[in-house]
Motif scaffolding. Sequence first.
Motif, PDB file in Angstrom:
ATOM      1  N   LEU A  38      43.208  37.360  26.105  1.00  0.00           N
ATOM      2  CA  LEU A  38      42.208  36.157  26.529  1.00  0.00           C
ATOM      3  C   LEU A  38      40.643  36.667  26.444  1.00  0.00           C
ATOM      4  N   THR A  39      40.278  37.863  26.654  1.00  0.00           N
ATOM      5  CA  THR A  39      39.369  38.495  27.059  1.00  0.00           C
ATOM      6  C   THR A  39      38.734  39.397  25.827  1.00  0.00           C
ATOM      7  N   GLY A  40      39.589  39.970  25.066  1.00  0.00           N
ATOM      8  CA  GLY A  40      39.409  40.885  24.008  1.00  0.00           C
ATOM      9  C   GLY A  40      39.046  42.222  24.687  1.00  0.00           C
ATOM     10  N   GLN A  41      39.390  42.458  25.822  1.00  0.00           N
ATOM     11  CA  GLN A  41      38.969  43.783  26.509  1.00  0.00           C
ATOM     12  C   GLN A  41      40.298  44.255  27.184  1.00  0.00           C
ATOM     13  N   ARG A  42      40.481  45.625  27.043  1.00  0.00           N
ATOM     14  CA  ARG A  42      41.769  46.280  27.481  1.00  0.00           C
ATOM     15  C   ARG A  42      41.222  46.920  28.892  1.00  0.00           C
ATOM     16  N   GLU A  43      41.849  46.458  30.074  1.00  0.00           N
ATOM     17  CA  GLU A  43      41.623  47.072  31.195  1.00  0.00           C
ATOM     18  C   GLU A  43      42.697  48.180  31.544  1.00  0.00           C
ATOM     19  N   GLU A  44      42.165  49.078  32.267  1.00  0.00           N
ATOM     20  CA  GLU A  44      43.126  50.043  32.966  1.00  0.00           C
ATOM     21  C   GLU A  44      43.386  49.485  34.388  1.00  0.00           C
ATOM     22  N   ASN A  45      42.472  49.247  35.081  1.00  0.00           N
ATOM     23  CA  ASN A  45      42.525  48.412  36.550  1.00  0.00           C
ATOM     24  C   ASN A  45      42.161  47.211  36.544  1.00  0.00           C
ATOM     25  N   LEU A  46      42.541  46.472  37.518  1.00  0.00           N
ATOM     26  CA  LEU A  46      42.325  45.149  37.561  1.00  0.00           C
ATOM     27  C   LEU A  46      40.810  44.704  37.811  1.00  0.00           C
ATOM     28  N   SER A  47      40.044  44.317  37.058  1.00  0.00           N
ATOM     29  CA  SER A  47      38.685  43.987  37.327  1.00  0.00           C
ATOM     30  C   SER A  47      38.618  42.612  37.999  1.00  0.00           C
ATOM     31  N   GLU A  48      37.317  42.161  38.406  1.00  0.00           N
ATOM     32  CA  GLU A  48      37.002  40.923  38.870  1.00  0.00           C
ATOM     33  C   GLU A  48      37.416  39.689  37.771  1.00  0.00           C
ATOM     34  N   MET A  49      36.794  40.181  36.427  1.00  0.00           N
ATOM     35  CA  MET A  49      37.312  39.116  35.268  1.00  0.00           C
ATOM     36  C   MET A  49      38.716  39.034  35.078  1.00  0.00           C
ATOM     37  N   GLY A  50      39.639  40.230  35.111  1.00  0.00           N
ATOM     38  CA  GLY A  50      40.864  40.302  35.221  1.00  0.00           C
ATOM     39  C   GLY A  50      41.626  39.558  36.087  1.00  0.00           C
ATOM     40  N   ASN A  51      41.158  39.705  37.259  1.00  0.00           N
ATOM     41  CA  ASN A  51      41.620  38.768  38.372  1.00  0.00           C
ATOM     42  C   ASN A  51      41.423  37.144  37.999  1.00  0.00           C
ATOM     43  N   SER A  52      40.286  37.022  37.747  1.00  0.00           N
ATOM     44  CA  SER A  52      40.161  35.588  37.438  1.00  0.00           C
ATOM     45  C   SER A  52      41.006  34.904  36.498  1.00  0.00           C
ATOM     46  N   VAL A  53      41.177  36.054  35.369  1.00  0.00           N
ATOM     47  CA  VAL A  53      42.237  35.594  34.134  1.00  0.00           C
ATOM     48  C   VAL A  53      43.471  35.406  34.722  1.00  0.00           C
ATOM     49  N   ILE A  54      43.892  36.131  35.398  1.00  0.00           N
ATOM     50  CA  ILE A  54      45.437  36.286  35.869  1.00  0.00           C
ATOM     51  C   ILE A  54      45.328  34.900  36.915  1.00  0.00           C
ATOM     52  N   CYS A  55      44.383  34.792  37.701  1.00  0.00           N
ATOM     53  CA  CYS A  55      44.361  33.748  38.854  1.00  0.00           C
ATOM     54  C   CYS A  55      44.609  32.253  37.800  1.00  0.00           C
ATOM     55  N   GLU A  56      43.902  32.166  36.905  1.00  0.00           N
ATOM     56  CA  GLU A  56      43.862  30.946  36.143  1.00  0.00           C
ATOM     57  C   GLU A  56      45.183  30.676  35.197  1.00  0.00           C
ATOM     58  N   ILE A  57      45.699  31.888  34.853  1.00  0.00           N
ATOM     59  CA  ILE A  57      47.146  32.017  34.132  1.00  0.00           C
ATOM     60  C   ILE A  57      48.131  31.344  35.116  1.00  0.00           C
ATOM     61  N   GLY A  58      48.112  31.958  36.435  1.00  0.00           N
ATOM     62  CA  GLY A  58      49.056  31.735  37.367  1.00  0.00           C
ATOM     63  C   GLY A  58      48.915  30.272  37.954  1.00  0.00           C
ATOM     64  N   ASN A  59      47.697  29.785  37.937  1.00  0.00           N
ATOM     65  CA  ASN A  59      47.419  28.194  38.244  1.00  0.00           C
ATOM     66  C   ASN A  59      47.952  27.315  37.279  1.00  0.00           C
ATOM     67  N   ILE A  60      48.068  27.717  35.909  1.00  0.00           N
ATOM     68  CA  ILE A  60      48.396  26.788  34.889  1.00  0.00           C
ATOM     69  C   ILE A  60      49.998  26.839  34.852  1.00  0.00           C
ATOM     70  N   ILE A  61      50.328  28.110  34.947  1.00  0.00           N
ATOM     71  CA  ILE A  61      51.755  28.160  35.019  1.00  0.00           C
ATOM     72  C   ILE A  61      52.584  27.509  36.059  1.00  0.00           C
ATOM     73  N   SER A  62      52.000  27.707  37.044  1.00  0.00           N
ATOM     74  CA  SER A  62      52.600  27.342  38.515  1.00  0.00           C
ATOM     75  C   SER A  62      52.402  25.689  38.488  1.00  0.00           C
ATOM     76  N   SER A  63      51.066  25.341  38.170  1.00  0.00           N
ATOM     77  CA  SER A  63      51.060  23.806  38.220  1.00  0.00           C
ATOM     78  C   SER A  63      52.067  22.927  37.146  1.00  0.00           C
ATOM     79  N   SER A  64      52.366  23.490  36.137  1.00  0.00           N
ATOM     80  CA  SER A  64      52.927  22.847  35.060  1.00  0.00           C
ATOM     81  C   SER A  64      54.484  23.119  35.426  1.00  0.00           C
ATOM     82  N   PHE A  65      54.771  24.090  36.099  1.00  0.00           N
ATOM     83  CA  PHE A  65      56.039  24.176  36.587  1.00  0.00           C
ATOM     84  C   PHE A  65      56.340  23.117  37.835  1.00  0.00           C
TER      85      PHE A  65
END
Length: 199
Positions: free
Chosen positions: A93-120
């Motif tokens: 989603l960001t085109g960047q490889r992370e080794e540790n969870l950054s603020e951006m990575g956290n936001s991405v996972i939060c949004e994915i979790g939001n979409i998956i959980s809501s659709s579920f």
Amino acid sequence: MGYLNLSPIQLDALKEVGNIGAGNAATALSQLINKKVDMTVPAVNVVPFETIFSRIGGEDIVIGVVVRVLGDTPGNILFIFEREGAFNLIETLTGQREENLSEMGNSVICEIGNIISSSFMNAIAKFTNLLIMPSVPAVAYDMLGAILSTTFIESGQFDDSVLDIETMFVETDSKISGHFYYIPMPGSLEKILSVLGVE
């Protein structure tokens, strides 16, 4: 009602609900990353708490998204990403490889979790005609054991067993293994089974 008291018919009914929810989640994930996402048929198991720790590794570092379920069947949904799968999604989603969870990575996972959980939850709400709403998700980056324990205590659930809906989302380049843990507050599971006609 404890999970160990569920009959095979009740477990089948919950499996069907899990199947519909996970199918919806796979479609939502596919739209989000703009790639075809297939899904394995969910395995719905009632597993002892200790088994989860030994099977997935209670000390493994994972990324969990916790969503409170509000409405007719309060509880928590916990979606666990294996670390590698989560970082693959962030890179997609960001085109960047992370080794540790950054603020951006956290936001991405939060949004994915939001979409998956809501659709579920939306799929389950349509299927059961119950009012089920998700809260704002919270992301936890910790040992699996710590995340699970906290989520269970918050739900007022002290059973020795948990309902584990295990599914794998398969995208062309990577597999995103996920575990859904539905942790209902006392009384919620009975309400779902009653609506499904399998009390």
